[in-house]
Design a protein around this motif. Structure first.
Motif, PDB file in Angstrom:
ATOM      1  N   GLU A  91     -16.404 -17.510   1.126  1.00 33.79           N
ATOM      2  CA  GLU A  91     -16.393 -16.580   2.258  1.00 33.79           C
ATOM      3  C   GLU A  91     -17.612 -15.650   2.207  1.00 33.79           C
ATOM      4  O   GLU A  91     -17.896 -14.935   3.151  1.00 33.79           O
ATOM      5  N   HIS A  92     -18.266 -15.615   1.064  1.00 30.70           N
ATOM      6  CA  HIS A  92     -19.441 -14.774   0.895  1.00 30.70           C
ATOM      7  C   HIS A  92     -20.574 -15.651   0.357  1.00 30.70           C
ATOM      8  O   HIS A  92     -20.327 -16.561  -0.442  1.00 30.70           O
ATOM      9  N   PHE A  93     -21.804 -15.344   0.796  1.00 27.98           N
ATOM     10  CA  PHE A  93     -22.954 -16.200   0.503  1.00 27.98           C
ATOM     11  C   PHE A  93     -24.118 -15.303   0.135  1.00 27.98           C
ATOM     12  O   PHE A  93     -24.575 -14.512   0.962  1.00 27.98           O
ATOM     13  N   ILE A  94     -24.607 -15.423  -1.078  1.00 31.82           N
ATOM     14  CA  ILE A  94     -25.666 -14.515  -1.514  1.00 31.82           C
ATOM     15  C   ILE A  94     -26.782 -15.260  -2.232  1.00 31.82           C
ATOM     16  O   ILE A  94     -26.526 -16.152  -3.038  1.00 31.82           O
ATOM     17  N   VAL A  95     -28.004 -14.920  -1.871  1.00 33.20           N
ATOM     18  CA  VAL A  95     -29.201 -15.422  -2.562  1.00 33.20           C
ATOM     19  C   VAL A  95     -29.766 -14.279  -3.372  1.00 33.20           C
ATOM     20  O   VAL A  95     -30.001 -13.189  -2.819  1.00 33.20           O
ATOM     21  N   LEU A  96     -30.033 -14.513  -4.633  1.00 33.29           N
ATOM     22  CA  LEU A  96     -30.683 -13.504  -5.468  1.00 33.29           C
ATOM     23  C   LEU A  96     -32.119 -13.939  -5.707  1.00 33.29           C
ATOM     24  O   LEU A  96     -32.365 -15.007  -6.270  1.00 33.29           O
ATOM     25  N   GLN A  97     -33.046 -13.130  -5.248  1.00 27.55           N
ATOM     26  CA  GLN A  97     -34.473 -13.437  -5.399  1.00 27.55           C
ATOM     27  C   GLN A  97     -34.967 -12.964  -6.755  1.00 27.55           C
ATOM     28  O   GLN A  97     -34.708 -11.837  -7.164  1.00 27.55           O
ATOM     29  N   LEU A  98     -35.709 -13.837  -7.449  1.00 29.48           N
ATOM     30  CA  LEU A  98     -36.359 -13.424  -8.691  1.00 29.48           C
ATOM     31  C   LEU A  98     -37.822 -13.834  -8.608  1.00 29.48           C
ATOM     32  O   LEU A  98     -38.151 -15.020  -8.609  1.00 29.48           O
ATOM     33  N   SER A  99     -38.695 -12.836  -8.514  1.00 27.73           N
ATOM     34  CA  SER A  99     -40.116 -13.159  -8.397  1.00 27.73           C
ATOM     35  C   SER A  99     -40.942 -12.427  -9.454  1.00 27.73           C
ATOM     36  O   SER A  99     -42.157 -12.345  -9.350  1.00 27.73           O
ATOM     37  N   GLU A 100     -40.256 -11.893 -10.479  1.00 23.92           N
ATOM     38  CA  GLU A 100     -40.983 -11.231 -11.562  1.00 23.92           C
ATOM     39  C   GLU A 100     -40.629 -11.852 -12.905  1.00 23.92           C
ATOM     40  O   GLU A 100     -39.529 -12.369 -13.086  1.00 23.92           O
TER      41      GLU A 100
ATOM     42  N   THR B 200     -27.035 -13.991   2.566  1.00 24.65           N
ATOM     43  CA  THR B 200     -27.697 -12.689   2.539  1.00 24.65           C
ATOM     44  C   THR B 200     -28.633 -12.657   1.330  1.00 24.65           C
ATOM     45  O   THR B 200     -28.225 -12.981   0.217  1.00 24.65           O
ATOM     46  N   ILE B 201     -29.897 -12.297   1.587  1.00 29.26           N
ATOM     47  CA  ILE B 201     -30.876 -12.217   0.502  1.00 29.26           C
ATOM     48  C   ILE B 201     -30.819 -10.842  -0.143  1.00 29.26           C
ATOM     49  O   ILE B 201     -30.912  -9.827   0.558  1.00 29.26           O
ATOM     50  N   VAL B 202     -30.672 -10.803  -1.448  1.00 28.40           N
ATOM     51  CA  VAL B 202     -30.757  -9.551  -2.191  1.00 28.40           C
ATOM     52  C   VAL B 202     -31.775  -9.744  -3.304  1.00 28.40           C
ATOM     53  O   VAL B 202     -31.789 -10.780  -3.981  1.00 28.40           O
ATOM     54  N   ARG B 203     -32.633  -8.749  -3.443  1.00 36.92           N
ATOM     55  CA  ARG B 203     -33.610  -8.782  -4.538  1.00 36.92           C
ATOM     56  C   ARG B 203     -33.228  -7.655  -5.493  1.00 36.92           C
ATOM     57  O   ARG B 203     -33.514  -6.493  -5.209  1.00 36.92           O
ATOM     58  N   PRO B 204     -32.515  -7.966  -6.586  1.00 37.98           N
ATOM     59  CA  PRO B 204     -32.004  -6.886  -7.456  1.00 37.98           C
ATOM     60  C   PRO B 204     -33.151  -6.095  -8.101  1.00 37.98           C
ATOM     61  O   PRO B 204     -34.287  -6.512  -8.083  1.00 37.98           O
TER      62      PRO B 204
END
Lengths: 144, 144, 144
Positions: free
Chosen positions: A29-38, A140-144
């Motif tokens: 029911e929830h969809f999340i992308v975690l961006q890692l670019s470092e 939903t894109i999240v960049r922690p």
């Protein structure tokens, strides 16, 4: 056949963009992308801990979590990364880890050698393009 | 009852995801989440200044602004934070400040003491999960 | 006139939010905003290289790419920026570069002089508000 107000109301609230957003998570029911670019051990740990917290909060069946690593962020998915055990444990709970093929191509061109990766890493051609397509499918894109 | 072309057209343009997105802002047309995950005075000031600029640009009734602080970002919401007066002024203009309960739990476990917070801070269990749910209700996430 | 199930189904799958999302790119199927809020040569290069990779991956007609620069990120759009040739080349491939007017106003107030900009830069009043409106039209925000 007539469109009843009820049918119209349900259409208005349907969320077709997200149907089938994550084929391997039919009950999500929830969809999340975690961006890692470092490339930074603390940032890597933060991304993994966010993935883990989200799984705990919703339950592994109810949330689709995908980490997309590109640029220096691909270091998380190297075979010898210090967080390898945690990555593998998250994979076993259904988290996907995508790695940017463009980044790997550049490294290979510059160093003469393609990095050895965690076999669970899923290579995609363009990391940012992959995030974009996930967002189009309702993530939903999240960049922690 | 029949569905007229006009009704269908209005349905096609309706944005049900955003109806009731911000119950305390019934006239809001824009919805923004500002992510704060760093402890850094300049970054704190930037987040507060973006909140303030967005309020000015649309008017406080027309935009719902919520700051979500997690990880080191929770420092903004400590009782003694140097920007406390600006935070309180934004609260009085309708900006919401959410703080991640998981982060507070971790600090309490590691230091034996739960941080003293600005009483306006709204505790949520998982900061990232809260951002995700706001995004699902139609908010746009921006990390200044 | 009745609403047939087929019409209703097509309505349910239509994506009105994205129709006309990028008027200068009538055939675009993908819409991406790249946020630049730092003044850092490596970060500038990364943003430009992401823009270039996305154009290559989808083809310049199929993707609308807009870079939004605000805060210290506006340095990329100064007349003398070291990456000026690459910016201009991306402009010629249809990439838009927006610059935050609020940031320019602040610099002018503090230094007595408005920065000289690349003439291709499009000034918008509030950089973050502009990103928000692009997101509302169906763009996905990525901060490389």
């Amino acid at each position: 056949m007539l469109a009843s107000p009820t049918l119209l109301a349900s259409l208005a609230h349907a969320d077709p963009a997200k149907q089938g957003a994550a084929p391997d998570k039919p009950f999500a029911e929830h969809f999340i992308v975690l961006q890692l670019s470092e490339s930074d051990s603390k940032k890597e740990r933060l991304v993994l801990s966010v993935a883990s917290n989200v799984l705990k909060a919703y339950g592994p069946d109810k949330v689709a979590v995908e980490v997309v690593a590109f640029g220096p962020g691909i270091d998380l998915l190297r075979e010898q990364n210090e967080h390898r055990a945690l990555v593998d444990s998250l994979v076993s709970q259904g988290v996907r880890f995508a790695v940017c093929g463009n980044t790997l191509d550049t490294i290979e061109r510059e160093t003469g050698r393609r990095p050895a990766l965690n076999p669970h890493a899923i290579e995609v051609q363009v990391g940012v393009g992959h995030m974009l397509e996930l967002a189009e499918r309702g993530f939903t894109i999240v960049r922690p």
